[in-house]
Design an enzyme around this catalytic site. Structure first.
Site, PDB file in Angstrom:
ATOM      1  N   GLU A 479       2.531 -17.977  10.261  1.00 14.31           N
ATOM      2  CA  GLU A 479       3.589 -17.213   9.610  1.00 14.31           C
ATOM      3  C   GLU A 479       4.582 -16.666  10.636  1.00 14.31           C
ATOM      4  OE1 GLU A 479       2.144 -14.661   6.596  1.00 14.31           O
ATOM      5  OE2 GLU A 479       4.128 -13.892   6.090  1.00 14.31           O
ATOM      6  N   GLU A 754      -3.626  -5.888   9.261  1.00 15.72           N
ATOM      7  CA  GLU A 754      -2.742  -6.059   8.111  1.00 15.72           C
ATOM      8  C   GLU A 754      -3.277  -5.299   6.897  1.00 15.72           C
ATOM      9  OE1 GLU A 754      -2.466 -10.140   6.806  1.00 15.72           O
ATOM     10  OE2 GLU A 754      -0.586  -9.743   5.760  1.00 15.72           O
TER      11      GLU A 754
HETATM   12  C1  BGC Z   1       3.436 -10.683   5.492  1.00 10.68           C
HETATM   13  C2  BGC Z   1       3.825  -9.246   5.388  1.00 10.68           C
HETATM   14  C3  BGC Z   1       4.991  -9.195   4.461  1.00 10.68           C
HETATM   15  C4  BGC Z   1       4.470  -9.620   3.132  1.00 10.68           C
HETATM   16  C5  BGC Z   1       5.419  -9.476   2.003  1.00 10.68           C
HETATM   17  C6  BGC Z   1       2.957 -11.150   4.177  1.00 10.68           C
HETATM   18  O1  BGC Z   1       2.604 -12.463   4.188  1.00 10.68           O
HETATM   19  O2  BGC Z   1       2.498 -10.887   6.481  1.00 10.68           O
HETATM   20  O3  BGC Z   1       3.920  -8.632   6.576  1.00 10.68           O
HETATM   21  O4  BGC Z   1       5.692  -8.029   4.446  1.00 10.68           O
HETATM   22  O5  BGC Z   1       3.914 -10.910   3.191  1.00 10.68           O
HETATM   23  O6  BGC Z   1       5.128 -10.321   0.983  1.00 10.68           O
END
Ligand code: BGC
Length: 896
Positions: A479, A754
């Site tokens: 990502e 996260e």
């Molecule tokens: C990300 C986040 C992001 C979020 C919003 C995730 O996949 O890692 O940091 O803000 O998606 O959908």
């Protein structure tokens, strides 16, 4: 008598002696250093700047480009150049003189310089080169081999100055006569290449030789050639443009530019590379001497002239990425025959340097992961499709040292296989190379709580690990995107860890570049993932960042520059209002602590905050912010319009969400109380009830733990502290049990996760290194616990508000902040009934300080009554605090 201050650390656009900048009117800053470090009350009363076209004229005291004259002003930051227009490639030399508080002029500063980049497209006179097609002999892969480009050129006369400008996409390294130019890595910075392409500039005068010279350029794929199964945009095949300007001693000039006479090869040692999957390097393919004159490149093909990227070429103005630190593994263990697991002792971002010896053709494979599975093997499920694997094939030398160039990984653990000799590898086989934007680290916080100190450390490592010329969400899985929401207030937290002014100015430009003609701002920028949802929360960062840059660095230009785009976005979103409510919200309070340890998103309605509540509260707040900006920029009509719309929004918000009987909003989650409190949406008469409900939720529902996701976390710590509950903020911050930052620490985390339940959640969205849940935690540590806060009325810490909030069982807190005006430091301790606060206020600044004391008489400064202390002036008492105004200097205040 000499002047009491003298200018040092001269900076242009936030950097010392920057090369190749492309703003027409650069801004100057310097620090006023004290001649006598013990002195108090040092101030600048005037300055004079001289800018010259040569060092010689500057030394002779001529400002042939600009002489500001003596300007009566205390400003020593963000002074705008107002001299002759500057042209492409021009070098400028400058110095500054300041007058102190007695009107005494000081010595001129040491000279500094900067140079201009290539200001007009036609000034390049160079072609984009590469090969816009895959390599026939290689199977199609998302990891093309690196492309090697080279040329030779003569230098026949003595050189006065040689400057190279280039951009190599996706990522590149330049070599001149066998030596790498500069120490940037993963360069240039990321942008939306259809809108903007960054180039970098180096002075290479000393690298040129009389006779034949050679240039070599290696192109990695980066985010330019980036085919991935899912979502990700790819822009084309790697390509480069370069211009080397040579100015001879005799005044004549020559240029070397990229063009059709350059040679290209795709058969070099970097046989595969991309940021996510890793790099493969076969040392037996090395072209010895390829970057020196005389190399036989007859087997290389001619470089093609290729289509230019659609974006405009722009100078890279922020600091480059570099290897900033090297870690050594803390252990290496044999997992099973031939499989070794290294532990770096820290979840870090970058790559490893390998030290190995063995037979030619032996392959050493390095795989990276953040954690281990219970059986001790690498846990890679949370990397999704990122292979995070580097491969080195030996050439058979006695000692080989290698590190990759065009990839990076987020990892604490490494699996090494293929070790090519009988003795087991030791920890000396690998070094962890920590890589990020090389910004000045300013983090400095310690307290009597080991837990808090470790949390601070985790925050620091989390933040540094997510700088890849854009602020990313995570550094390890497939990502690594610039998600806007993750940074809304976290960016303010970051400003206490690193000097982020240039970095965030650049990202704000990325955000503006991503704006659609209709005003829409996406959730991710640059839009490698194209997500235009017209949310309020994630794009709100587009408005928060300029305010942050103004408050923390006194930067007005970003506000001026992007105000029209912000205005357009507000207008665009306004079209979605329904009866004053804003229904646009995609992610809600992203990642609240879920009820089930395996879940990513809670399904419990009592934990989930209504998305329309969030979006409406945010929109209201952003209108107030926009009104503030409009007033600053002298657009009173805009300001009045925003205020009026905010009033309407407020009314609709109350009507829809307020429960008049109890004074709470909607289902009374922590976030639905925090937003109205922090954004001042709650009617004054309701605030007490609302706060009581928030406190009750924390005490009895989450039992002293955090109950917010990304949205609430941006304001949680400040809301509690400003409403008299610093004790509760402290309790939440340091909880060793689930959920909280302390819980992560108790589970051995060395960064911030996260998910609050990052140790148990399923792997599809579970990074061990995300900044979004940091929220305003570091803001709280520095601005509230340590009490060092900027004063929006005198931005950039030119005037400082020193207001510590001692909390919980803390007996001391010590912190500092390196600001545009110098280093501000506080240190307080509590013993018995006494409170001692040591404060350092840099020259040319002043501070208002809050002391816990009922009156001025109960406070001493360095043992004397404050009335007799130099540089201390009593202001007033406010509740339990007594306020003083401090001039610059070191002070020790004490109250009983
Ligand atoms: C990300 C986040 C992001 C979020 C919003 C995730 O996949 O890692 O940091 O803000 O998606 O959908």
């Amino acid at each position: 008598m000499a002047a009491a201050i003298h200018p040092r650390q001269l900076r242009v656009e936030y950097r010392e002696n920057p090369l190749g900048i492309d703003v027409a009117a650069p801004r100057f800053s310097w620090l006023a250093a004290a001649a006598n470090p013990k002195a108090r009350g040092l101030r600048q009363t005037a300055y004079r700047i001289l800018v010259a076209s040569s060092e010689r004229s500057l030394r002779a005291g001529s400002g042939d480009l600009w002489d500001s004259g003596k300007v009566a002003s205390a400003d020593s930051a963000q002074i705008v150049y107002a001299g002759k227009p500057l042209v492409s490639g021009e070098a400028a030399f400058w110095k500054v003189q300041v007058w102190d508080q007695r009107g005494k002029p000081g010595e001129w500063s040491t000279p500094a310089e900067w140079s201009m980049g290539i200001l007009r497209p036609e000034d390049w006179q160079a072609a984009w080169i590469g090969r816009d097609e895959p390599d026939a002999s290689q199977p199609p892969d998302r990891r093309l081999p690196a492309r090697y480009l080279r040329t030779e050129f003569p230098v026949g006369k003595a050189v006065r100055r040689a400057v190279v400008y280039y951009s190599g996409l996706g990522t590149s390294e330049l070599y001149l006569n066998g030596t790498k130019v500069g120490d940037h890595v993963l360069s240039p910075g990321l942008t939306d290449y259809d809108r903007r392409v960054l180039y970098v500039t180096f002075d290479v005068t000393r690298q040129l030789v009389r006779g034949k010279n050679a240039i070599g350029l290696i192109l990695g794929n980066g985010r330019f050639y980036a085919p991935r199964a899912e979502r990700t945009r790819s822009f084309g095949f790697p390509k480069a443009i370069l211009r080397l300007d040579v100015e001879y001693q005799d005044g004549s000039r020559a240029a070397v530019v990229s063009g059709p006479e350059w040679k290209l090869s795709t058969h070099g040692p970097i046989v595969a590379n991309n940021e996510y999957d890793g790099e493969e390097y076969d040392a037996s393919h090395e072209f010895a001497g390829w970057d020196r004159a005389g190399f036989d490149d007859s087997a290389w093909e001619a470089a093609h002239i290729v289509a230019a990227p659609a974006g405009v070429l722009a100078a890279q103005m922020a600091n480059p990425l570099r290897v900033v630190e090297t870690l050594h593994p803390v252990s290496v263990k044999l997992l099973q025959p031939g499989v070794w697991i290294f532990d770096m002792g820290q979840n870090m971002v970058g790559w490893c340097r390998l030290h190995v010896a063995g037979p030619k053709g032996a392959r050493v494979v390095l795989r990276h992961a953040e954690t281990l599975s219970p059986d001790g093997s690498l846990y890679v499920a949370n990397l999704r499709t990122a292979r995070a694997t580097d491969v080195y094939t030996l050439k058979g030398d006695r000692a080989e040292v290698w590190e990759p160039r065009f990839t990076y990984h987020g990892f604490r653990y490494l699996e090494l296989t293929g070790w090519p000799n009988d003795s087991a590898p030791t920890t000396a086989a690998l070094e962890g190379r920590v890589v990020h934007d090389d910004m000045q680290a300013v983090a400095d916080f310690s307290s009597s709580s080991n837990m808090l100190n470790q949390i601070h450390r985790n925050v620091f490592w989390g933040i540094r690990g997510n700088y890849r010329s854009i602020p990313t969400d995570c550094p390890q899985r497939d990502e690594r995107q610039g998600w806007l929401g993750d940074r809304s207030q976290v960016s303010r937290s970051e400003s206490y860890m690193f000097d982020i002014a240039a970095f965030y100015s650049k990202w704000e430009q990325d955000l503006a570049d991503s704006q659609r003609a209709d005003g829409s701002i996406p959730d991710v920028a640059p839009t490698y993932w194209s997500l235009y949802n017209d949310d309020i929360t994630w794009p709100s960062t587009f408005l928060f960042v300029p305010g942050m840059l103004y408050d923390q660095y006194g930067d007005r230009r970003v506000l001026e520059l992007f105000y029209p785009a912000m205005k357009q976005w507000i207008e665009h979103e306004r079209g979605y209002l329904q009866d004053g409510l804003m229904p646009k919200d995609q992610y809600a309070d992203w990642c609240v602590p879920p009820e089930d340890p395996k879940l990513i998103h809670s399904k419990d309605p009592a934990r989930v905050t209504n998305p329309t509540l969030i979006a409406t509260a945010y929109y209201y707040h952003l209108l107030r912010l926009a009104a503030r900006y409009a007033r600053m920029l002298d657009r009173p009509a805009d300001a009045a319009g925003y205020d009026a719309l905010a009033e309407e929004g407020n009314a609709a918000f109350q009507k829809r969400f307020l429960k008049p009987a109890t004074g709470v909003y909607d289902n009374a989650t922590q976030t639905s109380s925090i937003l109205p409190l922090f954004f001042n949406l709650a009617p004054p008469g309701n605030r007490a009830a609302l706060l009581a409900s928030l406190v009750n939720n924390i005490d009895h529902v989450t039992h002293g733990h955090v109950g917010t996701g990304l949205v609430g976390a941006q304001f949680l710590m400040r809301t509690l502290t400003e409403n008299g509950r610093s004790d509760l903020a402290y309790e939440i911050a340091t909880q060793p049990t689930y959920p909280g930052w302390g819980y992560m620490v108790s589970k051995g985390a060395t960064t911030v996760w996260e998910l609050w339940n990052g140790d148990t959640a399923e792997p599809s969205m579970n990074s061990g290194n995300h900044v979004m849940q940091i929220g305003d935690l570091a803001v709280w540590m520095y601005e509230y616990l340590a009490g060092i806060r900027p004063d929006p009325a005198n931005p950039g810490f030119r005037h400082v508000l020193i207001h510590p909030y001692p909390a919980g069982d803390l007996t001391f807190v010590r912190a500092s902040h390196q600001s545009m005006y110098g280093k501000i430091a506080t240190s307080w301790k509590r013993d018995g009934g006494a409170f001692t606060l040591s404060v350092a206020i840099p020259p040319n600044t002043s501070a208002t300080v809050w002391m816990p004391a009922k009156d001025a008489a109960s406070v001493t400064e360095s043992g004397r009554p404050t009335a007799r202390a130099r540089g201390v002036k009593f202001l007033r008492t406010e509740g339990d605090s007594t306020l003083f105004e401090l001039e610059s200097g070191d002070f020790v205040l004490r109250s009983k």
